[in-house]
Each structure stands twice: as structure tokens, then as C-alpha cells.
Design an enzyme around this catalytic site. Structure first.
Site, PDB file in Angstrom:
ATOM      1  N   HIS A   1       2.095  -3.232   2.120  1.00  0.00           N
ATOM      2  CA  HIS A   1       1.652  -3.126   3.506  1.00  0.00           C
ATOM      3  C   HIS A   1       0.592  -4.181   3.828  1.00  0.00           C
ATOM      4  O   HIS A   1      -0.379  -4.349   3.096  1.00  0.00           O
ATOM      5  CB  HIS A   1       1.071  -1.717   3.709  1.00  0.00           C
ATOM      6  CG  HIS A   1       0.696  -1.386   5.107  1.00  0.00           C
ATOM      7  ND1 HIS A   1       1.611  -1.239   6.117  1.00  0.00           N
ATOM      8  CD2 HIS A   1      -0.522  -1.141   5.669  1.00  0.00           C
ATOM      9  CE1 HIS A   1       0.985  -0.916   7.241  1.00  0.00           C
ATOM     10  NE2 HIS A   1      -0.304  -0.864   7.000  1.00  0.00           N
TER      11      HIS A   1
ATOM     12  N   SER B   1      -0.283  -3.364  11.271  1.00  0.00           N
ATOM     13  CA  SER B   1      -0.216  -1.916  11.060  1.00  0.00           C
ATOM     14  C   SER B   1      -0.282  -1.190  12.404  1.00  0.00           C
ATOM     15  O   SER B   1       0.540  -1.414  13.283  1.00  0.00           O
ATOM     16  CB  SER B   1      -1.329  -1.495  10.101  1.00  0.00           C
ATOM     17  OG  SER B   1      -1.127  -0.200   9.609  1.00  0.00           O
TER      18      SER B   1
ATOM     19  N   GLU C   1       6.919  -1.286   1.220  1.00  0.00           N
ATOM     20  CA  GLU C   1       6.112  -0.348   2.013  1.00  0.00           C
ATOM     21  C   GLU C   1       6.931   0.754   2.665  1.00  0.00           C
ATOM     22  O   GLU C   1       8.090   0.542   3.044  1.00  0.00           O
ATOM     23  CB  GLU C   1       5.292  -1.094   3.054  1.00  0.00           C
ATOM     24  CG  GLU C   1       6.053  -1.924   4.054  1.00  0.00           C
ATOM     25  CD  GLU C   1       5.110  -2.553   5.063  1.00  0.00           C
ATOM     26  OE1 GLU C   1       4.326  -1.815   5.693  1.00  0.00           O
ATOM     27  OE2 GLU C   1       5.149  -3.780   5.215  1.00  0.00           O
TER      28      GLU C   1
END
Length: 315
Positions: A267, A142, A237
Site C-alpha cells: 500500500h 489511500s 495490497e
């Protein structure tokens, strides 16, 4: 690949959360949520320091292969710590037999951009100066994936050796939030929408120009001279186009790049290793990629992970 497993993970990520929280409450909630992820046996952890920042050293219980994975955790630049990504880092270590150092970089809003990037670059420079680090690969999930790319950009521009490889899991690579998947995956993504991401970016970017390469490399970075890159993302995502557009830009720059997209997962689905088959398979592919580029023995890693190269999806 079980539909039931995917449905369970999707439901977990859709669990209601309080709409209004302080940053401290966000952080406590994120730590609690991530603590539910499974950490494999076969690793030992200890405290370390990189530059002037704390780090978590994760090592295989058995013999250690050469090299170091410098890892940057996720959490929207506001949340998280090395412990919140331990499921991913420990799995990479077990499957590759390569040690990892996971950095506790400074968080926003107390320390907005570029503090986190500075910490990551300093950690990387420290490893380059270390006699026992061996070749270094950068990895992150991320926001941490975005930091891995930013660190490589700064290192290259400073004339430092570029890392041996970069591996990202659902990386945030466009903080302008202009990818088409922001709209096409809205509602399909069980965790994020553009509106849910914006407060984190406001705290981190603090009025900076979002078109700077260090914030939105998928759109604005010159990737010439970059090392091999593996980009793993889930098809469900909103950040999917961050990976696809970065991959296209890397190809145009002559970079060796693998875009590995797994269907029907969200995600940072790799954090659900031990719960979701797709997570285990993706981490096996990532460990093999890292081992190959850190000059370890690919045959050893292949035996440990039982990875079928045909499982890697390149788009």
C-alpha cells in the site's frame, strides 16, 4: 528492482504497533512513521490557504511549469496532514516541475463524512477561481485518492469544470470493503486487513450508507464525463480490487484510464521513493501523466524522469 529493497520495506511495514490507542496517539504515531520517508531536494514549501483550510504549497526550486496539482493526503480519513505525504508530493513536483497544493482537510471522528469532501471541493473551487492556478489536476494517496475521485464527482454534478486529470496511489474506492483482494491479499499485505481498516471507516462514515457513490465509487459511481485517470496500486495490497474495479467501471463509461499495478509491493509504496526503486519509477510515470494532461512540455518531463513508457503496466 531489488528483492532486498522490497523485503526491507515489507519488514518496516510489519513492525509491531500498540493494539489499543486513542485517536491522538494514532495520529502522533502516523506522523512519526511518515517522517521517516525521504523528501527530495529541489523544492521549497510555504503555508497557504485554500477556501477556509490550511494548505502546504510545494514548488520547484527552479522554473515552475503551468498548472497545479491539488493533492489530498492519506490516513484513513482520521490521520495525516500535508506533511505526511510530502515525500510523494515533493517527488511529483520535482519530476514534473509543476507546483502542488496539499490540503489540510478536516478529519474524522471530529468531522465525519462529508466534511472532508466538502473541504476538497471548496479547495478545488478556489483554484478554479484563481487567475494563476492554471489547469488543475487532482491527486491523492489511500483515503486521499478516494477524496480526489469524490471531488471530481461533486464538481461534475455541480456543473463545474472537471479537473484536467486524476492520479491516485492505492486509492480507497470501495468503503463496503467487498473486493476479493480483501481476502486474497490478507497476510500478503503487510499493513492492512479488512479488520484493521474497519475502525477507520466506522469513524469516518458514522452510519452513512456505504453504497453512496462518494464513499464507494468503484461500485456505485456514474463516471460519465470523467477526465483521464491514472490508478497506481501495489499487487500485495488488500485495496487492489478497489483500483481494478474502478478501472473497469471507468472503461465502461468511456473514460481514458490507466491501471498501473506494480508487483510485490504494498500500500502506497510510492512513499518509499529513494529507498525502493519501484517507488521512484512509479512516481516518474505519474509525473509524466500529470504533465501530459496539464499541457506542460512532455519532452521536458521525460528528460527529467528518464521514464520508459514500456514500464507502465496496463491491466
Amino acid at each position: 528492482m531489488s528483492k532486498e529493497q522490497r523485503a526491507k520495506v515489507d519488514a518496516m511495514m510489519r513492525e509491531p504497533r500498540p493494539a489499543s490507542r486513542s485517536v491522538d496517539e494514532w495520529r502522533a504515531g502516523f506522523m512519526s512513521l511518515q517522517s521517516r520517508n525521504l523528501v527530495p531536494e529541489g523544492v521549497r514549501t510555504s503555508e497557504a490557504t485554500l477556501g477556509d483550510r490550511r494548505a502546504l504549497l510545494i514548488e520547484p526550486s527552479e522554473a515552475v511549469r503551468p498548472g497545479t496539482i491539488l493533492y489530498f493526503h492519506g490516513g484513513g480519513y482520521v490521520l495525516g496532514a500535508p506533511e505526511t505525504s510530502l515525500s510523494i508530493t515533493a517527488n511529483l513536483v520535482v519530476r514534473s516541475a509543476i507546483r502542488s497544493l496539499s490540503l489540510d482537510y478536516r478529519l474524522a471522528p471530529e468531522n465525519p463524512f462529508p466534511a472532508a469532501v466538502d473541504d476538497c471541493v471548496n479547495a478545488y473551487r478556489t483554484l478554479l477561481d484563481s487567475e494563476d492556478s492554471g489547469p488543475v489536476a487532482l491527486a491523492g494517496d489511500s483515503a486521499g485518492g478516494g477524496l480526489a475521485v469524490a471531488t471530481a464527482l461533486v464538481a461534475r454534478d455541480l456543473g463545474l469544470p472537471v479537473p484536467a486529470a486524476i492520479t491516485t496511489f492505492s486509492a480507497g474506492l470501495d468503503l463496503t470493503l467487498t473486493g476479493a483482494s480483501m481476502e486474497t491479499k490478507a497476510g500478503i499485505d503487510p499493513l492492512f486487513t479488512k479488520e484493521r481498516l474497519q475502525p477507520f471507516l466506522d469513524l469516518y462514515c458514522a452510519g452513512q450508507d456505504l453504497k453512496t457513490p462518494l464513499l464507494s465509487p468503484a461500485l456505485f459511481a456514474d463516471l460519465a464525463g470523467f477526465p483521464p485517470v491514472l490508478l497506481q496500486s501495489g499487487a500485495n495490497e488488500v485495496l487492489l480490487d478497489d483500483a481494478t474495479r474502478f478501472a473497469a467501471r471507468a472503461l465502461d463509461a468511456g473514460v481514458e484510464v490507466i491501471l498501473d499495478v506494480t508487483a510485490d509491493v504494498p500500500h502506497v509504496f510510492q512513499a518509499f521513493a529513494g529507498i525502493l526503486d519501484e517507488a521512484d519509477n512509479a512516481l516518474a510515470r505519474a509525473a509524466l501523466f500529470l504533465a501530459q494532461h496539464l499541457d506542460t512540455d512532455p519532452a521536458l518531463v521525460a528528460a527529467r524522469t528518464s521514464t520508459n513508457p514500456s514500464e507502465v503496466t496496463v491491466r
